[in-house]
Design an enzyme around this catalytic site. Structure first.
Site, short mmCIF file in Angstrom:
data_model
loop_
_atom_site.label_atom_id
_atom_site.label_comp_id
_atom_site.label_asym_id
_atom_site.label_seq_id
_atom_site.Cartn_x
_atom_site.Cartn_y
_atom_site.Cartn_z
N GLU A 102 3.75 -0.51 -3.77
CA GLU A 102 2.79 -1.31 -2.98
C GLU A 102 2.46 -0.62 -1.67
O GLU A 102 3.30 0.04 -1.09
CB GLU A 102 3.39 -2.69 -2.67
CG GLU A 102 2.84 -3.82 -3.52
CD GLU A 102 1.40 -4.21 -3.17
OE1 GLU A 102 0.62 -3.38 -2.67
OE2 GLU A 102 1.05 -5.37 -3.41
N ASP A 103 1.22 -0.82 -1.21
CA ASP A 103 0.85 -0.27 0.10
C ASP A 103 1.57 -1.03 1.20
O ASP A 103 2.17 -0.45 2.09
CB ASP A 103 -0.67 -0.32 0.31
CG ASP A 103 -1.28 -1.70 0.05
OD1 ASP A 103 -0.57 -2.61 -0.43
OD2 ASP A 103 -2.48 -1.87 0.34
N ASP A 106 2.98 -8.06 3.01
CA ASP A 106 2.59 -8.88 4.17
C ASP A 106 3.30 -10.23 4.02
O ASP A 106 4.47 -10.36 4.40
CB ASP A 106 1.06 -8.99 4.16
CG ASP A 106 0.48 -9.71 5.35
OD1 ASP A 106 1.13 -9.72 6.41
OD2 ASP A 106 -0.63 -10.25 5.24
N PHE A 155 -2.80 -6.12 12.10
CA PHE A 155 -3.60 -5.57 11.01
C PHE A 155 -3.74 -4.05 11.14
O PHE A 155 -3.98 -3.53 12.23
CB PHE A 155 -4.98 -6.23 10.99
CG PHE A 155 -5.68 -6.06 9.68
CD1 PHE A 155 -5.34 -6.85 8.59
CD2 PHE A 155 -6.65 -5.09 9.52
CE1 PHE A 155 -5.97 -6.68 7.37
CE2 PHE A 155 -7.29 -4.91 8.31
CZ PHE A 155 -6.95 -5.71 7.23
N ARG A 168 -10.30 3.02 3.96
CA ARG A 168 -9.29 3.53 3.03
C ARG A 168 -9.17 5.06 3.07
O ARG A 168 -8.13 5.62 2.77
CB ARG A 168 -9.63 3.12 1.60
CG ARG A 168 -9.57 1.64 1.32
CD ARG A 168 -9.58 1.40 -0.19
NE ARG A 168 -9.92 0.04 -0.56
CZ ARG A 168 -9.06 -0.97 -0.60
NH1 ARG A 168 -7.80 -0.77 -0.28
NH2 ARG A 168 -9.46 -2.17 -0.97
#
Ligand code: IMP
Ligand code: MG
Length: 177
Positions: A102-103, A106, A155, A168
């Site tokens: 996973e990036d 959160d 963020f 991205r």
């Protein structure tokens, strides 16, 4: 320090490409040790993890395999977090040593809702590897087995992560100001 603008927000440089790659090399070394003699299957979660998965995979020396799934969450104003599988798993994971890539973790909702589907197929082991983790934001209990960076609840964009579709392509990470 050069700020960048993505849509309506400004971001400042946060983690350099060099720092990211160094951490990924350390993670790859750990995985090469932990999975020595095994044939692990990495499941990368699109879209955000494509750069992380690619760089991590380059530094693996075990007989690793990789496949991709795409999870999307309907995010209303209250982020109800209803997760849909936009591209499903095409690989049999029964009896496999599986690592989810996973990036960022959160709230933890995405991965939490997806784990039972994988566990149902009875992999011989199931671990989570994340580039980033926001511990203050994580409300769904989750064991993150491998993590490159714990970051504050702000963020970020770049290195595969987007703000409303953009950002991205940035080779490093930026944090909102
Ligand atoms: P979770 O389900 O709340 O853990 O959110 C997971 C997904 O939300 C991640 O895989 C990202 O795609 C997205 N996300 C969460 N935080 C950020 C961020 O700071 N920048 C960009 N995307 C994020
Ligand atoms: Mg993601």
């Amino acid at each position: 320090m050069s700020l960048i603008k993505v849509h309506d927000k400004y971001f400042k440089p946060y983690l350099s490409e060099i720092m990211i790659i160094e951490k990924i090399k350390e993670l790859a070394a750990k995985l090469n040790h932990d999975y020595a003699g095994k044939n692990p299957l990495f499941i990368a979660v699109l879209n955000g993890s494509f750069m992380f998965a690619s760089d991590l995979f380059k530094h693996l020396s075990v007989d690793a395999e990789i496949c991709f799934i795409k999870l999307a969450s309907y995010k209303g104003t209250k982020s109800t977090g209803h997760i849909i599988t936009a591209i499903g798993l095409d690989t049999d994971i029964n009896g496999r040593d599986v690592i989810i890539v996973e990036d960022i973790i959160d709230t933890g909702k995405t991965i939490n809702q997806f784990l039972p589907q994988l566990n149902n197929q009875q992999p011989s082991s199931l671990k989570i590897a994340a580039l980033l983790h926001k511990p203050e934001a994580t409300v769904y209990p989750l064991k993150i087995d491998y993590c490159c960076f714990s970051i504050p609840n702000k963020f970020v964009v770049g290195y595969g992560l987007d703000y409303d579709g953009l950002g991205r392509n940035l080779p490093e990470l930026y944090q909102v100001i």
